[in-house]
Design a protein around this motif. Structure first.
Motif, PDB file in Angstrom:
ATOM      1  N   ALA A 156       0.727  -1.242  -0.122  1.00 40.50           N
ATOM      2  CA  ALA A 156       0.071  -0.127   0.098  1.00 40.50           C
ATOM      3  C   ALA A 156       0.843   1.090  -0.059  1.00 40.50           C
ATOM      4  O   ALA A 156       0.670   2.106  -0.709  1.00 40.50           O
ATOM      5  CB  ALA A 156      -1.054   0.003   1.081  1.00 40.50           C
ATOM      6  N   ILE A 157       1.759   1.506   1.120  1.00 37.90           N
ATOM      7  CA  ILE A 157       2.653   2.751   1.099  1.00 37.90           C
ATOM      8  C   ILE A 157       3.471   2.850  -0.200  1.00 37.90           C
ATOM      9  O   ILE A 157       3.580   4.005  -0.658  1.00 37.90           O
ATOM     10  CB  ILE A 157       3.472   2.563   2.382  1.00 37.90           C
ATOM     11  N   LEU A 160       1.220   4.215  -3.050  1.00 37.41           N
ATOM     12  CA  LEU A 160       0.768   5.726  -2.768  1.00 37.41           C
ATOM     13  C   LEU A 160       2.141   6.679  -2.715  1.00 37.41           C
ATOM     14  O   LEU A 160       1.918   7.777  -3.127  1.00 37.41           O
ATOM     15  CB  LEU A 160       0.281   5.844  -1.158  1.00 37.41           C
ATOM     16  N   ASP A 161       3.177   6.204  -2.459  1.00 35.51           N
ATOM     17  CA  ASP A 161       4.410   6.951  -2.732  1.00 35.51           C
ATOM     18  C   ASP A 161       5.060   7.023  -4.066  1.00 35.51           C
ATOM     19  O   ASP A 161       6.021   7.547  -4.288  1.00 35.51           O
ATOM     20  CB  ASP A 161       5.531   6.551  -1.672  1.00 35.51           C
ATOM     21  N   LYS A 162       4.444   6.288  -4.972  1.00 40.73           N
ATOM     22  CA  LYS A 162       4.820   5.798  -6.265  1.00 40.73           C
ATOM     23  C   LYS A 162       6.397   5.257  -6.027  1.00 40.73           C
ATOM     24  O   LYS A 162       7.209   5.781  -7.212  1.00 40.73           O
ATOM     25  CB  LYS A 162       4.776   7.219  -6.905  1.00 40.73           C
ATOM     26  N   CYS A 217      -5.127  -2.995  -4.067  1.00 41.44           N
ATOM     27  CA  CYS A 217      -4.485  -1.898  -3.574  1.00 41.44           C
ATOM     28  C   CYS A 217      -4.620  -0.874  -4.876  1.00 41.44           C
ATOM     29  O   CYS A 217      -4.836   0.342  -4.610  1.00 41.44           O
ATOM     30  CB  CYS A 217      -2.762  -2.091  -3.500  1.00 41.44           C
ATOM     31  N   SER A 221      -6.912   2.451  -4.265  1.00 42.06           N
ATOM     32  CA  SER A 221      -6.002   3.729  -4.014  1.00 42.06           C
ATOM     33  C   SER A 221      -6.129   4.565  -5.578  1.00 42.06           C
ATOM     34  O   SER A 221      -5.908   5.829  -5.358  1.00 42.06           O
ATOM     35  CB  SER A 221      -4.461   3.355  -3.928  1.00 42.06           C
ATOM     36  N   GLN A 223      -4.427   4.211  -8.088  1.00 46.12           N
ATOM     37  CA  GLN A 223      -3.045   4.448  -8.689  1.00 46.12           C
ATOM     38  C   GLN A 223      -2.446   3.108  -9.220  1.00 46.12           C
ATOM     39  O   GLN A 223      -2.885   1.998  -8.702  1.00 46.12           O
ATOM     40  CB  GLN A 223      -2.124   4.844  -7.427  1.00 46.12           C
ATOM     41  N   PHE A 295      -7.237   2.653   2.806  1.00 44.73           N
ATOM     42  CA  PHE A 295      -6.988   3.645   1.497  1.00 44.73           C
ATOM     43  C   PHE A 295      -8.061   4.731   1.893  1.00 44.73           C
ATOM     44  O   PHE A 295      -7.713   6.129   1.509  1.00 44.73           O
ATOM     45  CB  PHE A 295      -7.206   3.003   0.244  1.00 44.73           C
ATOM     46  N   LEU A 299      -6.237   8.343   2.195  1.00 44.35           N
ATOM     47  CA  LEU A 299      -6.645   9.410   1.171  1.00 44.35           C
ATOM     48  C   LEU A 299      -7.568  10.468   1.757  1.00 44.35           C
ATOM     49  O   LEU A 299      -7.265  11.411   1.339  1.00 44.35           O
ATOM     50  CB  LEU A 299      -7.603   8.660  -0.054  1.00 44.35           C
ATOM     51  N   LEU A 302      -4.896  12.613   3.530  1.00 40.86           N
ATOM     52  CA  LEU A 302      -4.041  13.397   2.553  1.00 40.86           C
ATOM     53  C   LEU A 302      -4.588  14.557   1.886  1.00 40.86           C
ATOM     54  O   LEU A 302      -4.089  15.451   1.664  1.00 40.86           O
ATOM     55  CB  LEU A 302      -3.624  12.164   1.436  1.00 40.86           C
TER      56      LEU A 302
END
Length: 318
Positions: A156-157, A160-162, A217, A221, A223, A295, A299, A302
């Motif tokens: 997951a992280i 989110l952090d690409k 995920c 997300s 993404q 998420f 999200l 964020l």
């Protein structure tokens, strides 16, 4: 009933403490770092300093204890070896449990451990299981393949952090469980004598591969994951290399689990435990619900942070 929880600061241990306190149990936690474990005291648990590797520090923790729940294992960031904490320390624990005539000993092990006796952690878990079975202690062993909570740092992280996610082309089907469900089963089992001296596998009904988790995920997300594939043969070479030097033994212990990546049998199993505890698997937290909730929360947080930053920037310009 007075409980002594080993590994109370861990992912599973803290949920066991919360559930036990909620259900009215008196809970003591054997800890090595009081600062790190302070949140357990705030929950209502009694903290007692003790080190399983140093038996003389333990007698106070075992005073007036009815049951022991062992949810501890070595972490990858610890310098203590698996042999010390997952074998010798647990043998010390069982010895003390015998001396105080404990009414129940709950031990968390690993599913399919008998298939990989050459993997250090699996070997240690097996030896403790055998020792418990040969003792006169009323034990219950719970075997687990994995927890949902591991998905956050692993998948997951990074999404989110690409950041890239490293996976192998081989991937075993594994049936996971949420730590809250595992803790609830653990605490409820203390009151059921019918499951003494038995071993059970805890899991959700669904078995997943790494790609299945990544797909979920991505879905929740919004993404796309960046995947980097690493050949299993390269990992095997690294495994052999790290076995040559003392400084890399810790790395070797962790890498030894790559053998399970080529497993053809599911890391999943059915269990008669749920019938005995009158538990419906349909009430378990599903992996979809777990990831969706995570998420949604992250999200939303964020989004609020971005709004706050934007608000501050507008005020600075004024």
């Amino acid at each position: 009933m007075s409980l002594l929880v080993i590994g109370a600061t861990g992912t599973l241990g803290r949920q066991i403490v919360r559930k036990a306190l909620k259900d009215g149990f008196e809970v003591k936690c054997l800890i090595r770092n009081k600062i790190k474990a302070n949140f357990l005291k705030e929950l209502g648990a009694t903290l007692i300093y003790g080190d399983l590797i140093v038996p003389e520090t333990l007698p106070l923790a075992f005073k007036d204890i009815t049951a022991i729940i062992d949810a501890a294992t070595t972490r990858s960031d610890e310098f203590i070896s698996i042999t010390e904490i997952d074998l010798q320390a647990k043998l010390n624990l069982i010895k003390l449990a015998k001396e105080i005539n404990v009414k129940r000993f709950i031990f968390f092990s690993i599913f399919n451990a008998e298939k990989y006796p050459y993997i250090p952690l699996m070997q240690a878990k097996l030896k403790i299981e055998e020792n418990l079975k040969q003792s006169c202690i009323p034990y219950t062993i719970f075997r687990i393949a994995g927890f949902y909570q591991a998905f956050i740092n692993q998948y997951a992280i990074p999404i989110l952090d690409k950041q890239p996610i490293w996976i192998t082309t081989e991937s075993t089907l594994i049936s996971y469980i949420d730590t809250q469900d595992a803790a609830a089963i653990c605490i409820k089992s203390l009151l059921i004598r019918d499951i003494e001296k038995e071993t059970f596998f805890l899991s959700d009904s669904k078995a997943l591969r790494s790609k299945d988790i990544i797909n979920l995920c991505e879905k929740f997300s919004g993404q796309k994951a960046k995947l980097n594939f690493i050949p299993i043969n390269l990992l095997k070479f690294i495994l052999q290399f790290t076995a040559l030097f003392e400084w890399s033994f810790k790395i070797n212990e962790r890498l030894s689990f790559i053998e399970t990546l080529e497993e053809t049998q599911f890391f999943s199993a059915s269990s008669k435990l749920y019938d005995k505890l009158i538990i419906e698997k349909s009430n378990f937290i599903t992996v979809e619900n777990y990831l969706q909730e995570y998420f949604e929360k992250i999200l939303s947080t964020l989004k609020d942070l971005k709004y706050e930053q934007s608000f501050r920037q507008r005020n600075l310009k004024i």
